[in-house]
Design a protein around this motif. Structure first.
Motif, PDB file in Angstrom:
ATOM      1  N   HIS A  64      44.508  36.295  42.342  1.00 58.24           N
ATOM      2  CA  HIS A  64      45.597  35.616  43.033  1.00 58.24           C
ATOM      3  C   HIS A  64      46.905  36.306  42.690  1.00 58.24           C
ATOM      4  O   HIS A  64      47.110  36.711  41.550  1.00 58.24           O
ATOM      5  CB  HIS A  64      45.651  34.140  42.605  1.00 58.24           C
ATOM      6  CG  HIS A  64      46.487  33.311  43.503  1.00 58.24           C
ATOM      7  ND1 HIS A  64      47.794  33.021  43.241  1.00 58.24           N
ATOM      8  CD2 HIS A  64      46.201  32.715  44.691  1.00 58.24           C
ATOM      9  CE1 HIS A  64      48.272  32.275  44.205  1.00 58.24           C
ATOM     10  NE2 HIS A  64      47.341  32.073  45.102  1.00 58.24           N
ATOM     11  N   GLY A  65      47.774  36.464  43.682  1.00 61.42           N
ATOM     12  CA  GLY A  65      49.071  37.060  43.399  1.00 61.42           C
ATOM     13  C   GLY A  65      49.736  37.623  44.629  1.00 61.42           C
ATOM     14  O   GLY A  65      49.373  37.295  45.761  1.00 61.42           O
ATOM     15  N   PRO A  79      46.047  38.493  38.501  1.00 64.37           N
ATOM     16  CA  PRO A  79      45.165  37.791  37.563  1.00 64.37           C
ATOM     17  C   PRO A  79      43.899  37.272  38.232  1.00 64.37           C
ATOM     18  O   PRO A  79      43.915  36.853  39.396  1.00 64.37           O
ATOM     19  CB  PRO A  79      46.022  36.639  37.038  1.00 64.37           C
ATOM     20  CG  PRO A  79      47.141  36.500  38.000  1.00 64.37           C
ATOM     21  CD  PRO A  79      47.323  37.811  38.677  1.00 64.37           C
ATOM     22  N   VAL A  80      42.802  37.306  37.482  1.00 65.26           N
ATOM     23  CA  VAL A  80      41.524  36.813  37.986  1.00 65.26           C
ATOM     24  C   VAL A  80      41.525  35.285  37.918  1.00 65.26           C
ATOM     25  O   VAL A  80      41.970  34.691  36.948  1.00 65.26           O
ATOM     26  CB  VAL A  80      40.336  37.436  37.211  1.00 65.26           C
ATOM     27  CG1 VAL A  80      40.268  36.950  35.774  1.00 65.26           C
ATOM     28  CG2 VAL A  80      39.032  37.177  37.915  1.00 65.26           C
ATOM     29  N   THR A  89      39.736  38.640  47.293  1.00 66.72           N
ATOM     30  CA  THR A  89      38.323  38.452  46.996  1.00 66.72           C
ATOM     31  C   THR A  89      37.653  39.819  46.921  1.00 66.72           C
ATOM     32  O   THR A  89      37.781  40.625  47.830  1.00 66.72           O
ATOM     33  CB  THR A  89      37.641  37.595  48.083  1.00 66.72           C
ATOM     34  OG1 THR A  89      38.346  36.353  48.188  1.00 66.72           O
ATOM     35  CG2 THR A  89      36.189  37.327  47.749  1.00 66.72           C
ATOM     36  N   VAL A  90      36.936  40.049  45.829  1.00 64.40           N
ATOM     37  CA  VAL A  90      36.246  41.318  45.603  1.00 64.40           C
ATOM     38  C   VAL A  90      34.745  41.050  45.667  1.00 64.40           C
ATOM     39  O   VAL A  90      34.241  40.144  44.999  1.00 64.40           O
ATOM     40  CB  VAL A  90      36.618  41.912  44.219  1.00 64.40           C
ATOM     41  CG1 VAL A  90      35.929  43.248  44.002  1.00 64.40           C
ATOM     42  CG2 VAL A  90      38.127  42.040  44.075  1.00 64.40           C
ATOM     43  N   GLN A 112      34.604  46.018  36.081  1.00 62.78           N
ATOM     44  CA  GLN A 112      35.555  47.126  35.909  1.00 62.78           C
ATOM     45  C   GLN A 112      36.689  47.032  36.930  1.00 62.78           C
ATOM     46  O   GLN A 112      37.864  47.163  36.575  1.00 62.78           O
ATOM     47  CB  GLN A 112      34.844  48.471  36.082  1.00 62.78           C
ATOM     48  CG  GLN A 112      33.892  48.827  34.983  1.00 62.78           C
ATOM     49  CD  GLN A 112      32.998  50.011  35.366  1.00 62.78           C
ATOM     50  OE1 GLN A 112      32.767  50.301  36.538  1.00 62.78           O
ATOM     51  NE2 GLN A 112      32.493  50.695  34.346  1.00 62.78           N
ATOM     52  N   PHE A 113      36.345  46.801  38.189  1.00 62.53           N
ATOM     53  CA  PHE A 113      37.367  46.765  39.223  1.00 62.53           C
ATOM     54  C   PHE A 113      38.276  45.556  39.036  1.00 62.53           C
ATOM     55  O   PHE A 113      39.491  45.655  39.200  1.00 62.53           O
ATOM     56  CB  PHE A 113      36.734  46.765  40.625  1.00 62.53           C
ATOM     57  CG  PHE A 113      37.710  47.098  41.698  1.00 62.53           C
ATOM     58  CD1 PHE A 113      38.083  48.413  41.942  1.00 62.53           C
ATOM     59  CD2 PHE A 113      38.312  46.102  42.453  1.00 62.53           C
ATOM     60  CE1 PHE A 113      39.017  48.730  42.919  1.00 62.53           C
ATOM     61  CE2 PHE A 113      39.236  46.400  43.430  1.00 62.53           C
ATOM     62  CZ  PHE A 113      39.592  47.722  43.661  1.00 62.53           C
ATOM     63  N   SER A 114      37.702  44.412  38.675  1.00 62.22           N
ATOM     64  CA  SER A 114      38.518  43.217  38.423  1.00 62.22           C
ATOM     65  C   SER A 114      39.476  43.440  37.266  1.00 62.22           C
ATOM     66  O   SER A 114      40.627  43.001  37.313  1.00 62.22           O
ATOM     67  CB  SER A 114      37.624  42.011  38.139  1.00 62.22           C
ATOM     68  OG  SER A 114      37.067  41.550  39.341  1.00 62.22           O
TER      69      SER A 114
END
Length: 183
Positions: free
Chosen positions: A67-68, A53-54, A79-80, A42-44
């Motif tokens: 990344h961004g 973007p993942v 990083t999550v 959900q968080f991603s």
């Protein structure tokens, strides 16, 4: 009389429920205006909607990498981290790695700039460590509603990075509560 008491109880329960929902949303630290809460997926997804973007989503290691751009810096790695699935799979920590030039003076300037911006938003850091001529020893922590933010200078594979780490106190306790109970 019974109708008045019943109506009063219903009104009181509604007020308590509304208040508790407001409080629960404030129990979490904010990252890019979003509460650090919810599952890793959900968080991603929310970060992707915010333009980050993942790059990878690894449910086995409980991490997602995005990344961004962040806070005016390009080429950042976000990083999550989430709690183990058997504990909730809720996000508890986000780290933003901001690449730095190799120049010691420039690293110190970028560190000071970010520290001043964080101080402007959150007041003075609660702790700070600085060692002259050792940029990797620069770090400060800000106690903020719902958790803390750490700004530090790190080095990985010979590359210096500014690292901003947002840790949600509520979900961190969920992630490590049983372990802490053993210590």
């Amino acid at each position: 009389m019974k109708k008045i008491i019943f109506s009063s109880i219903i009104l009181l329960m509604s007020a308590v429920l509304a208040f508790s929902q407001t409080i629960s949303s404030l129990d979490h630290i904010q990252f890019k205006g979003m509460p650090v809460d919810g599952t890793l997926a959900q968080f991603s997804s929310n970060l992707e909607k915010a333009g980050l973007p993942v790059v990878s989503l690894d449910k086995t290691s409980l991490t997602a990498i995005h990344h961004g751009s962040f806070a005016g810096y390009d080429d950042c790695t976000i990083t999550v981290l989430s709690c183990p699935k058997d504990m909730s799979d809720y996000v508890y920590c986000i780290s933003v790695a901001i690449p730095c030039p190799d120049d010691l003076n420039q690293i110190q300037t970028e560190y000071q700039t970010l520290k001043e911006l964080l101080t402007l938003k959150y007041n003075e850091p609660s702790t700070e460590t600085n060692t002259l001529h050792k940029p990797e020893s620069h770090a400060c922590n800000f106690q903020v509603p719902g958790g803390d933010i750490r700004l530090s200078v790190e080095e990985s594979k010979g590359q210096p990075w500014l690292l901003l780490t947002y840790t949600d106190s509520t979900n961190e306790l969920i992630a490590f509560g049983s372990i802490l109970g053993d210590l």
